[in-house]
Design a protein around this motif. Structure first.
Motif, short mmCIF file in Angstrom:
data_model
loop_
_atom_site.label_atom_id
_atom_site.label_comp_id
_atom_site.label_asym_id
_atom_site.label_seq_id
_atom_site.Cartn_x
_atom_site.Cartn_y
_atom_site.Cartn_z
N MET A 1 7.25 1.56 -0.37
CA MET A 1 6.65 0.72 0.68
C MET A 1 5.64 1.53 1.48
O MET A 1 4.56 1.06 1.81
CB MET A 1 7.73 0.25 1.66
N ALA B 1 1.26 1.88 1.39
CA ALA B 1 0.40 1.83 2.57
C ALA B 1 -0.47 3.07 2.65
O ALA B 1 -1.63 3.01 3.04
CB ALA B 1 1.25 1.70 3.83
N ARG C 1 -0.47 4.65 11.75
CA ARG C 1 -0.65 3.27 11.34
C ARG C 1 0.51 2.80 10.46
O ARG C 1 0.97 1.67 10.57
CB ARG C 1 -1.96 3.15 10.57
N ARG C 2 0.98 3.67 9.57
CA ARG C 2 2.12 3.31 8.70
C ARG C 2 3.35 3.06 9.55
O ARG C 2 4.09 2.11 9.33
CB ARG C 2 2.40 4.43 7.70
N THR D 1 2.64 -0.38 11.41
CA THR D 1 2.49 -1.65 10.70
C THR D 1 3.51 -1.85 9.58
O THR D 1 3.75 -2.98 9.18
CB THR D 1 1.07 -1.78 10.09
N ILE D 2 4.07 -0.78 9.04
CA ILE D 2 5.00 -0.94 7.91
C ILE D 2 6.44 -0.60 8.34
O ILE D 2 7.34 -1.42 8.25
CB ILE D 2 4.60 -0.03 6.73
N PRO E 1 8.00 -2.73 11.69
CA PRO E 1 8.49 -4.09 11.46
C PRO E 1 9.71 -4.13 10.54
O PRO E 1 10.58 -4.98 10.70
CB PRO E 1 7.30 -4.79 10.77
N LEU E 2 9.77 -3.20 9.58
CA LEU E 2 10.87 -3.26 8.62
C LEU E 2 12.17 -2.70 9.18
O LEU E 2 13.25 -3.02 8.69
CB LEU E 2 10.48 -2.53 7.33
N ALA F 1 6.66 -2.73 -4.30
CA ALA F 1 6.50 -2.27 -2.92
C ALA F 1 5.64 -3.21 -2.09
O ALA F 1 4.79 -2.77 -1.33
CB ALA F 1 5.94 -0.84 -2.90
N LEU F 2 5.84 -4.50 -2.25
CA LEU F 2 5.18 -5.45 -1.34
C LEU F 2 5.88 -5.35 -0.01
O LEU F 2 7.08 -5.14 0.05
CB LEU F 2 5.31 -6.87 -1.88
N TRP F 3 5.12 -5.50 1.07
CA TRP F 3 5.74 -5.44 2.39
C TRP F 3 6.35 -6.79 2.71
O TRP F 3 5.61 -7.80 2.84
CB TRP F 3 4.70 -5.02 3.41
N HIS G 1 7.51 -8.18 5.25
CA HIS G 1 7.25 -8.86 6.52
C HIS G 1 5.84 -9.42 6.60
O HIS G 1 5.45 -9.95 7.62
CB HIS G 1 7.50 -7.90 7.67
N MET G 2 5.06 -9.25 5.51
CA MET G 2 3.69 -9.77 5.54
C MET G 2 3.53 -10.82 4.43
O MET G 2 4.12 -10.68 3.37
CB MET G 2 2.70 -8.64 5.27
N ARG H 1 -1.75 -11.29 3.75
CA ARG H 1 -1.72 -10.10 4.62
C ARG H 1 -1.51 -8.84 3.79
O ARG H 1 -2.12 -7.80 4.03
CB ARG H 1 -0.55 -10.22 5.57
N TYR I 1 -4.32 -5.84 3.74
CA TYR I 1 -3.98 -4.60 4.46
C TYR I 1 -4.95 -3.44 4.20
O TYR I 1 -5.44 -2.83 5.16
CB TYR I 1 -2.54 -4.20 4.14
#
Lengths: 569, 352
Positions: free
Chosen positions: A463, A467, A476-477, A480-481, A484-485, B91-93, B95-96, B100, B104
Motif C-alpha cells: 500500500m 504510493a 504525504r504517505r 494520505t495513505i 486514513p487506513l 495494493a489499491l488504497w 479508502h479511496m 481517486r 493519486y
C-alpha cells in the motif's frame, strides 16, 4: 558493502531526524520519571544508599499497608476473575441474546471513576443510605458501614476491574477457531466437559493476562481504598503515600519514593509471575476464527440471561440508583420522598461551587489534550518503530507500557520528583496543570500506541510502496495513505484515552493544586469534607456524561468504520 | 517512457546473494518479462528498479541518467524515480474510490484539477473502467482491481511500468483475458514494461523479450522464439517449453553448415552456435514418429492435450524424450524415431 551504502539503505530522508527527535522525546517522557524515582529511592545525603529503603521497610505502617494492598488486590482479583470470566465465557461461547447490551453495560464500571463506585456503594449500604431509608430498610443509626472494611474494599475492587478480565478473556475466546470446539463435539464431548477440557485450556493465556492486568490495576487503585479505607483507618500503599504527602508535604519525598517503588515491585512481581505461568501454557492456535462460537443453552438460556442481567443490576444499576437518590435529598441522611426531593445539591455543586465547573473544564481539556497529542505522535512513532526499527525504537517498545503498568501514585510521585525543579532552571511545573498533562501523556501512551501499532502491522506494505512509486513523500504517505487506513485504530485508542483520562483520580490526586483540580479530585474532596450529597450530584453528572458519550459512540458505530468503537471487535 | 540500463548489478541481503552480475538493457517501449522459479531474484531485480532496495553492486540508469549506484552510493528514492508499479496484491488504497486511486499520482505531482480529470478519464477508458470510477475497491472483482492498479501505474506517464506477478491471484480464464488486455495495453501506450512472472506461457505470450533468471543471474535474455528454439543452456531449455535435454558426442561440422553429433550411436545433424555441442535440446516438434526409424523408443505415458497426444518415451539407454502424436498410442508400444535438426549447445557456458 561500503559504509556509505549502509547509510543510504532504505532511503534516508530529511524528515528522519525529526522522527528520531520525536522518538527520543517519547523515551524521555516514559523513562525519565521512573529512573528519577529509582534514584530518589536509593540515594542518601552522600550518593547511593540503601538507608532510605531500610528505614521505610522497618516501619510497621509500611508492612501493614503492603499486606493490606496485597490482600485487597488479591481478593479483588479473584472476584474480578469469577465475575468477568463467567460473563466472558457466556457471552463469547453461548447463544444468549442481547450480547451487545450486556457488553456495553459491563464496560460502564471500567469507565466510571473508582471513587464514584465507592461512593455509590456506600449509598447502597450503611445507616445513612438514602435509598435504604426511603424504602425503610436502613440499619439503625450508629451501626457500622459494612463497606468500610478490608472485604468491602476487595469486593469493590473486584467489581471495578471485572471488565478488564471480561474484555481480555473475550478477545482470547474469539481467537479460538470454532473447529477446535466442533472437533471435540464430534468426538463426543459435551457441556462442562467441553468447556473444561477444550475451551478453558485454550483460553488460559488470555485469562491469565486479564488476571495479571486486574491485579496490577487493583494494586494501584487509589479511589476505592481512599474512600472506604481511610475512614476505617485501613491503609493500602497508595493511600499511605497520599496521606504522607498530604500531611507532611514534599519533605517526605524520599520516603514516599520508596513506598512507590514498593508498589512497583509488587506489580512487577505479579506481571512476571504471570509470564512464568504462561511460558508453559501458551498453545499456538491454528486456523482462523472467522465464525464466533455459539453453543446452544436451550432451556437454560432464559435462566442464564436472567442471572446475568441480575448481576448487571446489582453491580451497576443499584449503586447508581443509590447515588442518584443521595444526590436528590436536601441533606445527607434524610429519606427521599416527594416532600424531600430537592435539586439543591445539584445546584450547589454544579453552579454555586466554581471549583466544579473548573474541574469539568480541566478534566475535559486534559483528556482531550492527551487524546489529541497522543494521536498526533503515535502514528509517526508507530511507523518508525515498524519500518525503521533501531535500538532506540526497540527500547521504547519495551518501556512504553511501564508508566501505565505502574500504579498511578507511583507515576505521580515520579513526576513530582522530576518536575518540582526543572533541570537548569528555577522553574517548577509542580502546581501547574502541565505536570498533570505530562503525567497523562506518559501514562496513556501505550493505550494509544498499541492499537495504532497493530493496525499498522496488519497493513500490506505494498500500500505504502505503491504510493511511494506514485511519487508521494514520507509526509504525504503518512497523511494520505497511512493515516486514513489506521484511523479506526487511532480513534479507538483516542476514545479509550479520553474516557480513562476524563475520570482519572490516582495520578491527579497527588498532582493537583488550587485551580488545577480534576473531576476525580473534586468528588474525592467533596466526600472527604462530608459533602456527600454534592459529591453524589457531581458523580451522577460525571457518570451521565460518560454514559452519554459511550452511548453516542455506540449509536454512531454503524456509520463509523469498523474498529473505531473500542469495546466492539 | 525510457530505456533502462543495468550494469553488473548485484544485491546481497546479509550473507544471502539474491542477485549477481546482472547486466541488460531494456529498450524504450519494450515489454520485458523476468521469468524464473521462485527465489531466482526476479522480484529483487524489480524492487531494485523501483528503488525499494539499494544495489550492493553495479548501477541502474534510466535514459542514461544514473538512479542507483553501489559505487558512488547514489540512490534516487522510489518517489523520485517516476516509475509505475503494479503489485501482486494490487495494493489499491481501500479508502479511496477507483477514480481517486488512479488520480493519486497526478495529485502528488501537482496537476491541475482539469488536467487530472482528463487524464483519469483517459486511463479509466483505456482499462475499461469508466463505469466504475466512483466504486470503492472493495466492491470490485479481482480482474477489475487488477485493471485499476494498471491504470494507476500508468496515469502519470512513468519512465517504466513494473509489474510484480500481477496475474498470480486470478483464476485461469481471467488470466487469459488479462494477458490479452496487457498486451493490447502495451501496444497502445508504448510503455516500457517490466513484468515479473514464474509462468513461462505468460512470459512467452506477452513479452517482446524474456530474461530467464536462476540463482540470481540472467541465464538468457532473448525473444520468446529464440528462447524456445535456441536455449543457451540446460536450465533455459528445461524451464522454457517442452522437450528433453540429452548428452551427445560432438563429431564436427556437417556439409549443410550444421554440426553433426552422435546420439545413441546415430549421427544427428543439429543447429548450434558452438563448434562442438555436447548437449541437445530435443523439442517434441523435432521428433517424427513412425514404424521405421534408426532410433527405437518405448511409450511410457500418453496424455491427451486436446487435438494431439503428448508421449513420454524411453529410448535405448534409458533416455527420456517427449514427442507429439496425432493418434493415441498404447502404453508399452515400440516406435521408431527420426530426429530433425535439434538445437545443440555446450553444457558449460561462460555466464555473461
Amino acid at each position: 558493502m561500503t559504509p556509505k551504502m549502509a547509510t543510504n539503505m532504505g532511503g534516508s530522508r530529511s524528515g528522519d531526524w525529526l522522527l528520531s527527535a520525536l522518538m527520543g522525546l517519547a523515551i524521555l517522557l516514559t523513562l525519565a520519571p521512573v529512573v528519577r524515582l529509582l534514584v530518589e529511592g536509593v540515594s542518601g545525603p552522600a550518593g547511593f544508599s540503601l538507608a532510605p529503603v531500610a528505614e521505610v521497610l522497618a516501619q510497621s505502617t509500611t508492612l501493614s499497608a503492603l499486606w493490606h494492598s496485597i490482600f485487597t488486590a488479591g481478593v479483588g482479583t479473584v472476584i474480578s476473575v469469577i465475575l468477568g470470566g463467567a460473563f466472558a465465557f457466556l457471552v463469547a461461547l453461548t447463544d444468549i441474546r442481547a450480547k451487545g447490551a450486556l457488553v456495553f453495560c459491563l464496560m460502564i464500571p471500567m469507565m466510571i471513576p473508582p471513587q464514584i463506585t465507592a461512593l455509590a456503594w456506600t449509598q447502597v449500604m450503611g445507616p445513612s443510605s438514602v435509598l435504604l431509608k426511603t424504602i425503610g430498610l436502613a440499619p439503625p443509626l450508629g451501626s457500622p458501614q459494612p463497606l468500610h472494611s478490608p472485604l468491602g474494599i476487595a469486593v469493590l475492587l473486584g467489581i471495578q476491574h471485572t471488565s478488564i478480565v471480561f474484555l481480555t478473556l473475550r478477545a482470547g475466546l474469539r481467537a479460538i477457531p470454532p473447529e477446535a470446539v466442533e472437533a471435540a463435539r464430534i468426538s463426543g464431548a459435551r457441556g462442562l466437559r467441553l468447556w473444561w477440557q477444550v475451551v478453558l485450556p485454550l483460553s488460559v493465556p488470555s485469562l491469565a493476562a486479564g488476571t495479571a492486568m486486574a491485579f496490577v490495576t487493583a494494586l494501584g487503585n487509589f479511589g476505592i481504598p481512599a474512600m472506604l479505607g481511610i475512614p476505617a483507618g485501613y491503609s493500602t500503599l497508595p493511600t499511605l503515600i497520599y496521606q504522607r504527602l498530604a500531611g507532611l508535604g514534599t519533605s517526605v519525598l524520599t520516603e514516599v519514593a520508596v513506598l512507590a517503588l514498593l508498589i512497583g515491585v509488587v506489580a512487577l512481581a505479579g506481571v512476571l509471575l504471570n509470564r512464568l505461568f504462561l511460558r508453559r501454557r501458551a498453545y499456538g492456535l491454528i486456523g482462523l476464527a472467522n465464525r464466533p462460537l455459539e453453543v446452544s443453552l436451550r432451556h437454560l438460556r432464559l435462566p442464564v440471561e436472567l442471572a446475568l442481567w441480575l448481576v448487571i443490576f446489582a453491580i451497576l444499576v443499584l449503586p447508581l440508583l443509590a447515588l442518584a437518590a443521595t444526590s436528590l435529598v436536601p441533606a445527607y441522611g434524610v429519606p427521599l420522598n416527594w416532600q424531600t426531593i430537592s435539586l439543591g445539591g445539584w445546584y450547589e455543586a454544579l453552579f454555586r461551587q466554581p471549583v466544579t465547573a473548573r474541574a469539568f473544564g480541566n478534566s475535559f481539556l486534559l483528556a482531550t489534550g492527551a487524546a489529541v497529542v497522543l494521536m498526533a505522535i503515535s502514528l509517526p512513532l508507530a511507523w518508525v518503530m515498524l519500518r525503521r526499527p533501531n535500538r532506540l525504537s526497540r527500547t521504547f517498545d519495551l518501556l512504553v507500557d511501564l508508566p501505565y503498568a505502574l500504579p498511578g501514585v507511583v507515576l505521580a510521585i515520579a513526576c513530582i520528583l522530576l518536575f518540582i525543579n526543572l533541570p537548569l532552571t528555577d522553574l517548577t511545573l509542580y502546581g501547574t496543570i502541565w505536570i498533570i498533562f505530562i503525567a497523562y501523556i506518559a501514562r496513556f501512551f501505550t493505550v494509544m500506541l498499541r492499537p495504532v501499532q497493530s493496525a499498522l502491522a496488519q497493513l500490506d506494505p505494498a500500500m505504502e510502496e505503491a504510493a511511494q512509486s506514485a511519487g508521494a513523500s514520507l509526509g504525504r504517505r503518512l497523511r494520505t495513505i497511512i493515516l486514513p487506513l489506521t484511523a479506526p485504530a487511532a480513534a479507538a485508542g483516542a476514545i479509550l484515552v479520553f474516557l480513562t483520562a476524563f475520570n482519572e483520580l490516582t495520578v491527579s490526586a497527588l498532582l493537583w493544586s488550587s485551580g488545577t483540580e480534576t473531576l476525580g479530585v473534586v468528588i474525592f474532596n467533596l466526600e472527604d469534607s462530608g459533602e456527600t450529597v454534592m459529591a453524589s450530584a457531581v458523580s451522577v453528572a460525571v457518570v451521565g456524561v460518560v454514559i452519554v458519550l459511550m452511548g453516542a459512540i455506540q449509536l454512531a458505530s454503524r456509520r463509523l468504520p469498523k474498529g473505531v468503537v473500542p469495546w466492539q471487535n | 517512457m525510457a530505456e533502462l540500463t543495468l550494469t553488473a548489478l548485484g544485491k546481497r541481503f546479509d550473507s544471502h546473494v539474491a542477485l549477481t552480475e546482472v547486466s541488460a538493457t531494456f529498450d524504450d517501449g519494450e515489454f520485458v518479462a523476468l521469468l524464473g522459479p521462485s527465489g531466482c531474484g526476479k522480484t529483487t531485480l524489480l524492487r531494485l528498479l523501483a528503488g525499494f532496495e539499494a544495489p550492493t553492486e553495479g548501477e541502474i540508469a534510466v535514459d542514461g541518467t544514473l538512479v542507483a549506484s553501489a559505487r558512488s552510493g547514489k540512490l534516487l528514492p522510489p518517489e523520485e524515480r517516476n516509475m509505475g508499479i503494479v503489485f501482486q496484491s494490487y495494493a489499491l488504497w481501500p479508502h479511496m474510490s477507483v477514480a481517486r486511486n488512479v488520480a493519486y499520482p497526478l495529485e502528488v505531482r501537482g496537476f491541475s484539477r482539469a488536467e487530472r480529470r482528463t487524464r483519469v478519464a483517459a486511463a479509466l477508458e483505456m482499462t475499461g473502467l469508466t463505469d466504475y470510477a466512483d466504486r470503492m475497491p472493495a466492491a470490485l472483482s479481482g480482474g477489475q482491481r487488477q485493471r485499476v492498479a494498471l491504470a494507476r501505474s500508468l496515469v502519470a506517464d512513468p519512465s517504466a511500468v513494473l509489474l510484480d506477478e500481477p496475474l498470480a491471484n486470478l483464476d485461469l480464464s481471467l488470466r487469459a483475458t488479462m494477458q490479452e488486455a496487457f498486451a493490447a495495453f502495451h501496444q497502445r501506450t508504448g510503455a516500457t514494461m517490466v513484468y515479473v512472472t514464474h509462468d513461462q506461457t505468460e512470459a512467452m505470450a506477452m513479452a517482446d523479450r524474456v530474461a530467464v533468471m536462476d540463482g540470481g543471474r540472467i541465464r538468457q535474455f532473448a525473444t520468446p522464439e529464440v528462447l524456445y528454439s535456441e536455449p543457451a543452456d540446460a536450465f533455459v531449455a528445461g524451464f522454457v517449453g517442452d522437450g528433453a535435454v540429452v548428452p551427445v558426442e560432438p563429431c564436427g561440422p556437417s556439409d549443410t553448415g550444421d554440426v553433426t553429433v552422435r546420439l545413441l550411436g546415430q549421427e544427428v545433424s543439429a543447429r548450434a552456435r558452438v563448434a562442438g555441442p555436447d548437449r541437445l535440446c530435443i523439442r517434441p516438434e523435432d521428433i517424427t514418429l513412425g514404424d521405421e526409424g534408426a532410433l527405437r523408443a518405448e511409450v511410457r505415458q500418453c496424455t491427451y492435450l486436446g487435438g494431439r497426444f503428448r508421449l513420454r518415451l524411453i529410448a535405448e539407454g534409458g533416455l527420456d524424450l517427449v514427442a507429439f502424436s496425432t493418434a493415441r498410442v498404447r502404453q508399452g508400444a515400440s516406435l521408431g524415431l527420426t530426429i530433425g535438426r535439434p538445437w545443440g549447445f555446450a553444457a558449460e557456458v561462460a555466464h555473461g
